[in-house]
Design an enzyme around this catalytic site. Structure first.
Site, PDB file in Angstrom:
ATOM      1  CG  ASP A   1      55.692  92.170  -1.107  1.00  0.00           C
ATOM      2  OD1 ASP A   1      55.686  93.126  -0.315  1.00  0.00           O
ATOM      3  OD2 ASP A   1      55.256  91.038  -0.828  1.00  0.00           O
TER       4      ASP A   1
ATOM      5  CG  HIS B   1      49.816  89.720   8.158  1.00  0.00           C
ATOM      6  ND1 HIS B   1      49.164  90.636   8.956  1.00  0.00           N
ATOM      7  CD2 HIS B   1      48.873  88.824   7.782  1.00  0.00           C
ATOM      8  CE1 HIS B   1      47.891  90.301   9.072  1.00  0.00           C
ATOM      9  NE2 HIS B   1      47.693  89.209   8.361  1.00  0.00           N
ATOM     10  NE  ARG B   2      56.388  89.724   1.256  1.00  0.00           N
ATOM     11  CZ  ARG B   2      56.381  88.419   1.063  1.00  0.00           C
ATOM     12  NH1 ARG B   2      57.202  87.657   1.725  1.00  0.00           N
ATOM     13  NH2 ARG B   2      55.554  87.876   0.197  1.00  0.00           N
ATOM     14  N   GLY B   3      54.626  93.527   5.379  1.00  0.00           N
ATOM     15  CA  GLY B   3      55.040  94.882   5.696  1.00  0.00           C
ATOM     16  C   GLY B   3      55.353  95.072   7.168  1.00  0.00           C
TER      17      GLY B   3
ATOM     18  CG  MET C   1      59.835  92.816   5.452  1.00  0.00           C
ATOM     19  SD  MET C   1      61.452  92.042   5.702  1.00  0.00           S
ATOM     20  CE  MET C   1      61.183  90.444   4.949  1.00  0.00           C
TER      21      MET C   1
END
Lengths: 319, 601
Positions: free
Chosen positions: A167, A251-253, A256
């Protein structure tokens, strides 16, 4: 200690053949330095060569590299052993700080899936907090901010990555071998020609390739300067909807995805993010964040996945 | 000139001629010849100026601390420096020898993967930091049977491989202590003076030819290595260009042949000796080039047998001469069973009292005195000596200096599998074996296999035995699928199994805690033990084969920590024999279909 000027043994970036997806991901990472890249693929697919060559082209140096056998003191930093043996003592910065202070802010780990677990833990801690605090080995180091993008390469034959580490890579590119004869011949020709020219004291051919690299680097620098001006308003909603479609955890997806799409727009000299930027960025930013990748085994991005992104964007257009 | 020796010599000379050709893996090579080749390469480098490179042998005992950094005693105390694998700008590139890649330590394997043929390498250990461009040559050897078990990732670092078994010095006359030097000198003479070096330019036709010959292959390393080999051959005879004939010569050296157009690939060496016009390509000076390939006076270039067709899809069009040579790239096979994740630090196979008995692979910080690594502890303290004592006092060891050994985890479980192939008629033993094999896999058990009664047995009156590192050894799969024969030296097999169990339970440095003896047989041994040892059946056998087996089994029954199981087919005509054997073993009988009713009859 740097020996035999390894910088010069790297194939110029202009001689890299194919690898379009990896090249795109690395360009995104350059334009938005917070976005790291993991290149995963079979043996002999020039993953590490491409990354090193890109780094040399873009930053004029090799990336700060964390080898798989590194010890803790060299990763975190510690007292200089050489100085200690002389009766002196001063702190030697570790690779995390070196990477943070390097121009590319890139920490490169070749064969990242072979990295010892305790080193993975250190990297995860530093990457997640953005702070390095060292209190061991007679070192009492106040908090040092560390900011770097993780760039790695690995052969999945030797196992996958822990989901937490996976991740931490903003983008993941699956490098596939290309068996097209024309492609193979061009790779062969470039590598063997480089061997020949490299053996010469001077080489106009290599000078020309390096000049091409400099032009590419200038173009990328302009894109990096442009990045902040790229408009994201429409894409903000689009990325959120795509993330919802894939039921991404956290929310990293979507962050990014948005950053990658914006960087890509900058590379392509566009002042606004369009559908094609999101479609291209989605395959890199989401492939390792889907539920199917929770085991650490990477499931390839499929036409069906791409179709789902397409569908979300189409529905937004209609709405 | 022996063909195998000829290829071996040519490849070693190519290594000397082409710096970018970073290594060769020789299959079944005598390690002494590996040393000789390494020394000769060092001689060549020395003759070229720049000093003599070190020749370093890497083996099962090397740890990361040996390879990547070092702490050495000097006149003024201690000094840190590069480890064995690190190349310094001031010294010529080393020659690394790995006499047996299959037994090389994990540290050595990982070093090969990260440095052999790489464009850069980096060491960051114990305060030592270095980045360099690897220029070392790697000469490695491996036994054929172990080749398929090596990780594909490791094998990929050796795209040039060569069959090298059976190379012997025909003039060797004595076995005295001087023999080794005699052998080294013999090979040095055959290799001759250093070859010419250079960097000839590829013609377009030569590049096309390489692609034509290699075809689809996993990655590009083989194509590039093949190209560099061809260039080395051209350089050896002083050519300015690499031509198609050089590529063909390289192909012959590797035993490579295209399957599609055999008429275009006559034996290049033979053809070169009797040149024929080839209008489509310009091949200058072909005869003289091939003549130059002869390494020393009196050595004839023997034709390499080429064949075509029948190439599996996964091999592309890369095929090798003869079935033995085709096995040089086992990782290309779809059913390749290399050890999974073999380059990662092992998971702990077990913990507890055995943990301090595995092979030492490094050191790590500790808070206790258990399994203390004395030297690393002292070295750690020595780093601070000047600071702690002001430069004048003795060594002061503080708790933070303590280091203990890092040890390679040892197997905690063992499976001794006895396979009686003579009973493998009319039933499928796979389902019955599955649960035991699954246990062996999940327990990471070391596997010893004893087998007999199969059609292709080299000595039918005796049982065979081998040890495998784990269940994934390809030999185990082969053993499970043999054709049944008629002889049944069960007594000999049980005796071997008992010996294996004693070894596993008592003699090893780290004995296993759990051993499973699984005997798959109908228990109708028809070869008495003595006849097995003699290799001939002397008189009427009668029931002596069965009686001897039961007698041998009693030795197993006396061993503690062994779980014995006799797996017998439900087709067995004399089911009580299996029960008698199990009783002697101290175990139990199991069968795909319970046949308690039959026993009562």
């Amino acid at each position: 200690m740097t020996i035999a000027d390894p910088d010069h043994s790297i194939l110029p970036f202009s001689l890299i053949v194919g690898q379009q997806e990896l090249q795109t991901a690395l360009q995104i990472s350059y334009v938005d330095p917070g976005v790291g890249v993991l290149a995963t693929g079979g043996r002999g697919t020039a993953k590490s060569t491409t990354i090193r060559s890109f780094s040399r082209m873009a930053y004029s140096s090799l990336p700060v590299t964390l080898p798989i056998g590194a010890t803790e003191d060299r990763v975190l930093g510690g007292l200089s052993v050489e100085a200690l043996l002389r009766g002196e003592h001063y702190r030697q910065p570790g690779l995390l700080e070196q990477a943070s202070e390097s121009e590319g802010r890139m920490l490169y780990i070749d064969e990242v899936n072979l990295l010892d677990d305790h080193l993975v833990n250190i990297i995860l801690d530093a990457a997640s907090t953005g702070v390095l605090e060292v209190q061991h080995d007679h070192v009492d180091q106040p908090s040092v901010p560390v900011k770097f993008a993780l760039v790695g390469s690995m052969n999945p034959d030797e196992g996958g990555l822990r989901p937490q580490l996976l991740d931490r890579f903003g983008l993941v590119v699956t490098v596939k071998p290309d068996n097209d004869a024309t492609y193979r011949r061009q790779v062969l020709e470039n590598v063997l020609r480089f061997d020949e020219e490299f053996a010469k004291p001077t080489s106009p051919y290599l000078d020309e390739q390096r000049a091409m690299d400099e032009r590419t680097a200038r173009r990328l620098k302009e894109a990096r300067d442009r990045r902040a001006t790229v408009r994201v308003d429409w894409a903000l909603h689009a990325c959120a909807r795509v993330a919802a479609e894939f039921e991404l955890a956290g929310h990293r997806g979507e962050i990014m995805l948005l950053r990658a799409a914006r960087a890509l727009a900058a590379v392509q000299d566009s002042d606004v993010i369009n559908e094609s930027h999101i479609l291209t960025a989605a395959q890199f930013a989401l492939v390792h964040r889907r539920h199917s990748a929770e085991s650490g085994t990477l499931v390839a991005w499929s036409d069906d996945d791409q179709g789902r992104v397409h569908q979300v964007l189409d529905e937004m257009d209609k709405g | 000139m022996n063909q195998v020796l000829d290829r071996f010599l040519r490849l070693v000379r190519c290594l000397a001629a082409a710096p970018r050709l970073h290594g060769v893996l020789f299959v079944d090579l005598d390690p002494l010849l590996l040393t000789a080749a390494g020394r000769w390469l060092a001689d060549c480098a020395q003759a070229g100026g720049g000093g003599r490179p070190p020749v370093v042998t890497l083996g099962s005992w090397h740890t990361d601390d040996d390879l990547w950094s070092s702490v050495k005693f000097t006149a003024s105390g201690l000094a840190t420096g590069p480890g064995l694998i690190v190349e310094t700008g001031s010294e010529p590139a080393p020659v690394f020898l790995v006499p047996d890649l299959s037994t090389a330590s994990l540290a050595v394997r990982r070093a090969v993967v990260t440095t052999a043929g790489a464009d850069t390498a980096s060491s960051q250990r114990h305060g030592f930091s270095a980045v360099w461009q690897p220029r070392a040559r790697w000469l490695a050897a491996c036994h054929r049977e172990a080749l398929a078990n090596l990780p594909a990732h490791l094998l990929d670092r050796f795209p040039i491989r060569c069959e090298a078994g059976g190379i012997v010095n025909p003039d060797r006359v004595s076995l005295d202590a001087a023999d080794d030097e005699y052998e080294l000198a013999w090979l040095g003479r055959l290799l001759g003076p250093p070859p010419l070096t250079g960097s000839p330019v590829f013609t377009a036709e030569a590049l096309d030819r390489i692609i034509e010959l290699t075809g689809p292959a996993p990655g590009m390393r083989r194509d590039i290595a093949f190209g560099r080999l061809s260039r080395a051959l051209a350089a050896c005879h002083g050519a300015d260009t690499v031509s198609v004939s050089d590529v063909d010569a390289g192909a012959a050296l590797l035993g490579v042949v295209p399957d599609a157009a055999p008429e275009r690939v006559p034996d290049p060496l033979t053809q070169a000796l009797e040149p024929e016009p080839e209008p489509a390509r310009e091949i200058p000076d072909r005869r003289s080039r091939t003549e130059d390939m002869a390494l020393v006076d009196g050595m004839e270039a023997e034709p390499v047998p080429l064949r075509s067709g029948g190439v599996p899809e996964t091999l592309g069009r890369l095929e090798h001469a003869g079935p033995a040579t085709a096995e040089l790239f086992p990782e290309d096979r779809g059913d390749a069973l290399s050890e999974p994740m073999a380059l990662r630090e092992w998971w702990h196979r077990h913990a507890g009292s055995h943990a301090a008995r595995g092979q030492i692979i490094g050191s790590q910080r500790t808070k206790s005195l258990r399994d203390l690594a004395v030297l690393p502890t002292l070295l750690e303290a020595a780093k601070f000596r000047a600071v702690r004592s002001g430069g004048a006092g003795g060594l002061v060891i503080q708790p933070s200096d303590l280091r203990r050994h890092r040890r390679r985890p040892e197997p905690a479980a063992a499976l001794v599998l006895v396979l009686d192939h003579s009973c493998h008629r009319g039933w499928d033993w796979a389902p019955a074996l599955a649960s035991y094999l699954r246990w062996a896999y999940t327990a990471r058990a070391v596997v010893s296999l004893v087998e007999f009664g199969y059609r292709s047995a080299p000595e039918p009156l005796r049982a065979d035995r081998y040890r495998a590192r784990d269940l994934l050894d390809p030999r185990v799969v082969a053993s499970l699928n043999r054709e049944p024969g008629s002889a049944s030296p069960l007594a000999h097999a049980i005796d071997l199994a008992a010996d294996e169990l004693r070894h596993l339970l008592r003699r090893r440095r780290s004995p296993v805690r759990e051993a499973l003896l699984l005997v798959v047989t109908d228990a109708r041994g028809n070869v008495p033990f003595l006849d097995s040892t003699r290799g001939a059946v002397a008189t009427v056998v009668g029931s002596r084969g069965v009686a001897d087996a039961n007698e041998a089994a009693k030795a197993v029954g006396q061993l503690r920590g062994v779980r014995a199981v006799v797996l017998t087919p439900d087709l067995a005509p004399y089911p009580h024999l299996a029960f008698d054997l199990a009783e002697a073993l101290g175990g139990r009988v199991t069968s795909p279909v319970p046949f308690a009713d039959q026993r009562r009859k």
